[in-house]
Design an enzyme around this catalytic site. Structure first.
Site, PDB file in Angstrom:
ATOM      1  NE  ARG A   1      -1.061   2.492   2.868  1.00 19.20           N
ATOM      2  CZ  ARG A   1      -0.469   3.586   3.311  1.00 19.20           C
ATOM      3  NH1 ARG A   1      -0.400   4.674   2.549  1.00 19.20           N
ATOM      4  NH2 ARG A   1       0.103   3.631   4.510  1.00 19.20           N
TER       5      ARG A   1
ATOM      6  CB  CYS B   1       2.945  10.096   1.104  1.00 20.73           C
ATOM      7  SG  CYS B   1       1.258  10.742   1.089  1.00 20.73           S
TER       8      CYS B   1
HETATM    9  P1  HMG Z   1     -12.596  14.834  -2.729  1.00 18.10           P
HETATM   10  O1  HMG Z   1     -12.218  15.100  -4.148  1.00 18.10           O
HETATM   11  O2  HMG Z   1     -12.490  15.936  -1.766  1.00 18.10           O
HETATM   12  O3  HMG Z   1     -14.060  14.318  -2.520  1.00 18.10           O
HETATM   13  O4  HMG Z   1     -11.754  13.587  -2.225  1.00 18.10           O
HETATM   14  P2  HMG Z   1     -15.171  13.760  -3.448  1.00 18.10           P
HETATM   15  O5  HMG Z   1     -16.194  13.277  -2.491  1.00 18.10           O
HETATM   16  O6  HMG Z   1     -15.526  14.785  -4.466  1.00 18.10           O
HETATM   17  O7  HMG Z   1     -14.515  12.513  -4.190  1.00 18.10           O
HETATM   18  C1  HMG Z   1     -13.690  12.607  -5.332  1.00 18.10           C
HETATM   19  C2  HMG Z   1     -13.969  11.438  -6.231  1.00 18.10           C
HETATM   20  O8  HMG Z   1     -13.611  10.247  -5.562  1.00 18.10           O
HETATM   21  C3  HMG Z   1     -15.438  11.284  -6.587  1.00 18.10           C
HETATM   22  O9  HMG Z   1     -15.505  10.637  -7.853  1.00 18.10           O
HETATM   23  C4  HMG Z   1     -15.926  10.320  -5.524  1.00 18.10           C
HETATM   24  O10 HMG Z   1     -17.058   9.611  -5.937  1.00 18.10           O
HETATM   25  C5  HMG Z   1     -14.746   9.412  -5.385  1.00 18.10           C
HETATM   26  P3  HMG Z   1     -15.573  11.470  -9.215  1.00 18.10           P
HETATM   27  O11 HMG Z   1     -16.730  12.382  -9.057  1.00 18.10           O
HETATM   28  O12 HMG Z   1     -14.263  12.200  -9.320  1.00 18.10           O
HETATM   29  O13 HMG Z   1     -15.726  10.417 -10.257  1.00 18.10           O
HETATM   30  N1  HMG Z   1     -14.589   8.778  -4.070  1.00 18.10           N
HETATM   31  C6  HMG Z   1     -14.172   7.515  -3.907  1.00 18.10           C
HETATM   32  N2  HMG Z   1     -13.873   6.554  -4.808  1.00 18.10           N
HETATM   33  C7  HMG Z   1     -13.474   5.370  -4.323  1.00 18.10           C
HETATM   34  N3  HMG Z   1     -13.369   5.095  -3.004  1.00 18.10           N
HETATM   35  C8  HMG Z   1     -13.677   6.027  -2.091  1.00 18.10           C
HETATM   36  C9  HMG Z   1     -14.102   7.296  -2.547  1.00 18.10           C
HETATM   37  N4  HMG Z   1     -14.471   8.419  -1.918  1.00 18.10           N
HETATM   38  C10 HMG Z   1     -14.761   9.316  -2.861  1.00 18.10           C
HETATM   39  N5  HMG Z   1     -13.555   5.745  -0.804  1.00 18.10           N
HETATM   40  C11 HMG Z   1     -11.029  11.847  -0.735  1.00 18.10           C
HETATM   41  C12 HMG Z   1     -11.760  13.169  -0.863  1.00 18.10           C
HETATM   42  C13 HMG Z   1     -10.814  11.589   0.755  1.00 18.10           C
HETATM   43  C14 HMG Z   1     -11.873  10.768  -1.352  1.00 18.10           C
HETATM   44  C15 HMG Z   1      -9.663  11.987  -1.466  1.00 18.10           C
HETATM   45  O14 HMG Z   1      -9.001  13.080  -0.948  1.00 18.10           O
HETATM   46  C16 HMG Z   1      -8.785  10.754  -1.301  1.00 18.10           C
HETATM   47  O15 HMG Z   1      -9.088   9.688  -1.801  1.00 18.10           O
HETATM   48  N6  HMG Z   1      -7.652  10.914  -0.591  1.00 18.10           N
HETATM   49  C17 HMG Z   1      -6.736   9.786  -0.326  1.00 18.10           C
HETATM   50  C18 HMG Z   1      -5.327  10.208  -0.588  1.00 18.10           C
HETATM   51  C19 HMG Z   1      -4.398   9.060  -0.302  1.00 18.10           C
HETATM   52  O16 HMG Z   1      -4.720   7.902  -0.492  1.00 18.10           O
HETATM   53  N7  HMG Z   1      -3.161   9.410   0.151  1.00 18.10           N
HETATM   54  C20 HMG Z   1      -2.137   8.433   0.420  1.00 18.10           C
HETATM   55  C21 HMG Z   1      -2.385   7.646   1.667  1.00 18.10           C
HETATM   56  S1  HMG Z   1      -1.979   8.484   3.176  1.00 18.10           S
HETATM   57  C22 HMG Z   1      -0.304   8.112   3.461  1.00 18.10           C
HETATM   58  O17 HMG Z   1       0.341   7.548   2.615  1.00 18.10           O
HETATM   59  C23 HMG Z   1       0.274   8.418   4.815  1.00 18.10           C
HETATM   60  C24 HMG Z   1       0.465   7.167   5.685  1.00 18.10           C
HETATM   61  O18 HMG Z   1       1.308   6.224   5.062  1.00 18.10           O
HETATM   62  C25 HMG Z   1       1.073   7.556   7.036  1.00 18.10           C
HETATM   63  C26 HMG Z   1       2.313   8.445   6.912  1.00 18.10           C
HETATM   64  O19 HMG Z   1       3.296   8.033   6.301  1.00 18.10           O
HETATM   65  O20 HMG Z   1       2.234   9.552   7.447  1.00 18.10           O
HETATM   66  C27 HMG Z   1      -0.878   6.480   5.984  1.00 18.10           C
HETATM   67 MG    MG Z   2       3.504   6.324   5.092  1.00 18.04          MG
END
Ligand code: HMG
Ligand code: MG
Length: 295
Positions: A19, A244
């Site tokens: 992931r 990330c």
């Molecule tokens: P948004 O654009 O603000 O909200 O995204 P939205 O509601 O308009 O959703 C955008 C699009 O995504 C829409 O589709 C939704 O239907 C769809 P479109 O109209 O564009 O066709 N959607 C989804 N699709 C699939 N699964 C879902 C989902 N939810 C909405 N669950 C949102 C808000 C939170 C969805 C977006 O910002 C997002 O997905 N963010 C995730 C970013 C991410 O994955 N970052 C990396 C992971 S974090 C990390 O790596 C840190 C960590 O390792 C710890 C560390 O190291 O610190 C954990």
């Molecule tokens: Mg991380």
């Protein structure tokens, strides 16, 4: 200390390569390669594997095949597969795909929360309250990440109190385990120690995990500080995969093979077979930036 016997106790490793590692790869990686990596990791003795994200495919296209990945991996007994979920929709998709555990992810800074989730910290916690309620009703283990526990790509240095506050909020929501994410990999052991002291004032060590990226080459030293503070769960990624997409400049996670060797040298048991893990690590390295290295 030479010939240290494995008597100091057990340390659990959460393998996040499939992931946290792969999400950052720009070129599409075949579902079959993700599955092959995960199967190798389970064969090496990793019993907690973060295998997928159920986030917006527009935001992180690399993770769009999470359901297919979870459907295809071998499910050996005793191995728990986790998925990252940003909202209730993601939670439902993760559960439908067969995730054993889910993880929500908040940040200690407003800047990173906005960049990563398009939401304020408070808004993200509101969404996670919904996920937590569903997970509790289903009896599903819930992990909560706090990102940027020492440094933020948008706000610079992060104060320990901000980390402690978000960690406490996630615990109150119902996250059984809180993973402290050193997202940028620039935290030094003294600053990690100060952060841990603040978090441990509110939460017991049994509920905390260390998640260290290794940009500055300090991840193992930070594990050492966290071990000394009593933490016994650490995240790592095979082959040091990772980064990330919303943390420019962050390099890979701490490599699982480095963590396994470090723990073994210190007399800790991780349950991971280092020789078998080498096959997974080599395969992971082959997925990095193109070129497949079949194990
Ligand atoms: P948004 O654009 O603000 O909200 O995204 P939205 O509601 O308009 O959703 C955008 C699009 O995504 C829409 O589709 C939704 O239907 C769809 P479109 O109209 O564009 O066709 N959607 C989804 N699709 C699939 N699964 C879902 C989902 N939810 C909405 N669950 C949102 C808000 C939170 C969805 C977006 O910002 C997002 O997905 N963010 C995730 C970013 C991410 O994955 N970052 C990396 C992971 S974090 C990390 O790596 C840190 C960590 O390792 C710890 C560390 O190291 O610190 C954990
Ligand atoms: Mg991380």
């Amino acid at each position: 200390m030479s010939g240290a016997a494995a008597t100091r106790g057990r340390v659990a490793i959460v393998e996040v390569g499939p992931r946290d590692g792969l999400q950052n790869e720009a070129r599409p990686i075949a579902t079959a390669d993700k599955v092959a990596l995960i199967d190798l990791l389970a064969q090496a003795g990793l019993t907690r594997i973060e295998a997928a994200s159920f986030v917006s495919p527009r935001w992180v296209p690399q993770m769009a095949d999470g359901a297919a990945v979870l459907a295809a991996v071998a499910r050996p007994p005793g191995v728990r597969f986790a998925a990252l979920t940003p909202n209730l929709r993601g939670y439902r998709a993760a559960r439908a795909a067969g995730a054993d555990e889910v993880a929500v992810f908040a940040a200690a800074t407003e800047g990173f929360s906005r960049a990563n989730l398009n939401a304020s910290i408070a808004e993200s916690l509101g969404r996670y309250g919904e996920v937590a309620a569903a997970a509790a009703a289903d009896g599903v283990a819930l992990r909560g990440y706090v990102s940027c526990v020492t440094d933020c790509p948008y706000e610079g240095r992060v104060g320990p109190a901000a980390v402690a506050r978000v960690a406490r909020d996630l615990a109150r929501l119902g996250c059984g385990e809180i993973a402290l994410g050193e997202t940028l990999g620039r935290g030094t052991p003294d600053r990690v120690a100060a952060m841990l002291e603040a978090v441990l004032a509110d939460l017991p060590r049994e509920r905390l995990a260390g998640h260290f990226h290794d940009t500055g080459g300090q991840a193992l030293a930070n594990v050492g500080v966290a071990l000394a503070a009593g933490l016994r769960v650490f995240d790592a990624a095979a082959g040091g995969l990772g980064g990330c997409p919303y943390a420019p400049g962050a390099a890979g996670n701490l490599a699982t093979e480095a963590l396994v060797a470090y723990l073994a040298a210190g007399g800790w048991e991780s349950g991971v077979d280092a020789a078998r893990h080498e096959a997974a690590a080599a395969f992971a390295r082959g997925l990095k930036g193109g070129g497949g290295e079949r194990a």
